[in-house]
Design an enzyme around this catalytic site. Structure first.
Site, short mmCIF file in Angstrom:
data_model
loop_
_atom_site.label_atom_id
_atom_site.label_comp_id
_atom_site.label_asym_id
_atom_site.label_seq_id
_atom_site.Cartn_x
_atom_site.Cartn_y
_atom_site.Cartn_z
N ARG A 1 0.85 -1.19 0.00
CA ARG A 1 0.00 0.00 0.00
C ARG A 1 0.88 1.24 0.00
NH1 ARG A 1 -3.27 -2.82 -1.65
NH2 ARG A 1 -5.43 -3.14 -1.00
N GLU B 1 -4.52 7.28 -5.39
CA GLU B 1 -4.70 6.61 -6.68
C GLU B 1 -6.01 7.04 -7.31
OE1 GLU B 1 -4.25 2.38 -6.28
OE2 GLU B 1 -2.28 2.54 -5.35
N HIS C 1 -0.79 -0.18 -10.08
CA HIS C 1 -1.46 -1.07 -9.13
C HIS C 1 -1.93 -2.34 -9.85
CE1 HIS C 1 -3.80 -1.09 -5.07
NE2 HIS C 1 -3.43 -2.32 -5.42
#
Length: 329
Positions: free
Chosen positions: A239, A268, A287
């Site tokens: 993360r 994000e 991601h």
């Protein structure tokens, strides 16, 4: 115009689509579905309508907060298609007596393999090589080998263990830190246990596999980056909030850290103007560590099975807030 179609399951995971395997599983179980991967971008009426009738949400990485739970009075379960659940306001879910579940193990191999895609890209300076060649410059840049180097794993859980297994195949020395260290696994795989700061000082490659909470937020800050070797590589597929991104940019720019490879970010989607995208020595991906056909397929199926069972009256599985039903209505 507000959508008024009824649905049992609201699906906000972007890689799940109408008519796919997960959708068919749910519909064959007698459930209706609605797909809204950009739930937050709907106008207020549509958003309220999407949430109002939902008995279950299969959620991606976009936030589900207190407001969303307030708009979903029929909600009985939320399942995140992944293992990270920091995008879900678990406190709000618990207050509404809604279990929040994850799909553990589904993306373990995918994430572990991506770690080595990033490690090799940095070690062999592949982005720089490709960029130079495209610009007409023929440079045979000197890289480094993984074999014989030391890999530091922060978080020896399911994914961390998969990373360790692959690292052994490369002939790497493995050290690890975890507050809940698995001594048996470490002994079986030749992994040395170190505390966090000693690991940062010793490792040539450091890979993060920790959950994001208040104990890990900005865990890798300027002081800890300063502990690392000047040619070390930091890899984060966990993360974004675990790393102080401003401090990381400074460390790489100033040559105090060899390189960094990030698949996750504090905010994000990552802004195109972010210095993380414009700092030589920092490699960024969108991601996608868990974004393989195999991992996405399994996480979707796990989520669907859990929803079907829960809406049929069974106890949900892989619940991260097990006290959800202890809260008075």
């Amino acid at each position: 115009m507000t959508k008024t179609d009824s649905h049992d399951v609201l699906i906000t995971t972007a890689f799940l689509e109408p008519g796919d395997e997960v959708d068919r599983m749910l519909r064959e179980a007698g459930l209706t579905t609605r797909h809204e991967p950009e739930l937050a971008l709907l106008d207020a009426d549509d958003r309220a309508g999407a949430l109002a009738g939902a008995r279950a949400i299969i959620a991606g990485t976009r936030p589900l907060g207190e407001e969303e739970f307030a708009l979903a009075p029929a909600l009985q379960i939320v399942v995140r298609t992944g293992v990270g659940y920091d995008s879900v306001d678990v406190k709000a879910a618990t207050a509404c007596q809604v279990p929040v579940c994850v799909t553990p193990g589904a993306n373990r191999q995918a994430v572990a393999e991506h770690v080595f895609a990033l490690a090799l890209a940095c070690a062999r300076r592949i982005p720089e090589n490709v960029s130079n060649l495209a610009a007409g410059t023929w440079q045979q840049l000197t890289g480094r080998e993984l074999q014989g180097s030391t890999l530091g794993i922060l978080g020896l859980g399911s994914i961390g263990k998969a990373v360790a297994t692959i690292a052994a195949g490369f002939g790497m020395h493995i050290v690890a830190y975890d507050p809940y260290f698995d001594e048996d696994f470490a002994a079986a795989h030749g992994i040395r246990r170190l505390d966090l700061d000693d690991l940062l000082r010793e490792a040539d490659f450091v890979t993060l596999h920790l959950f994001l909470d208040e104990s890990t937020r900005n865990l890798i800050d300027a002081a800890r980056l300063a502990m690392m070797k000047s040619d070390a590589v930091l890899i984060n597929t966990a993360r974004g909030g675990i790393v102080d991104e401003d401090a990381l940019v400074d460390a790489v720019r100033e040559g105090r850290l060899g390189a960094a490879a990030l698949d996750v970010f504090a905010d994000e989607p990552l802004s195109a103007s972010s210095p993380l995208l414009h700092t030589p020595g920092i490699l960024a991906t969108t991601h996608v560590a868990g974004a393989t056909r195999e991992a996405r397929g399994e996480s979707g199926r796990m989520a669907a099975r859990n929803v079907i069972a829960a809406l049929s009256g069974a106890a949900p599985e892989f619940v991260v807030n097990p006290d959800y039903d202890a809260v008075s209505a």
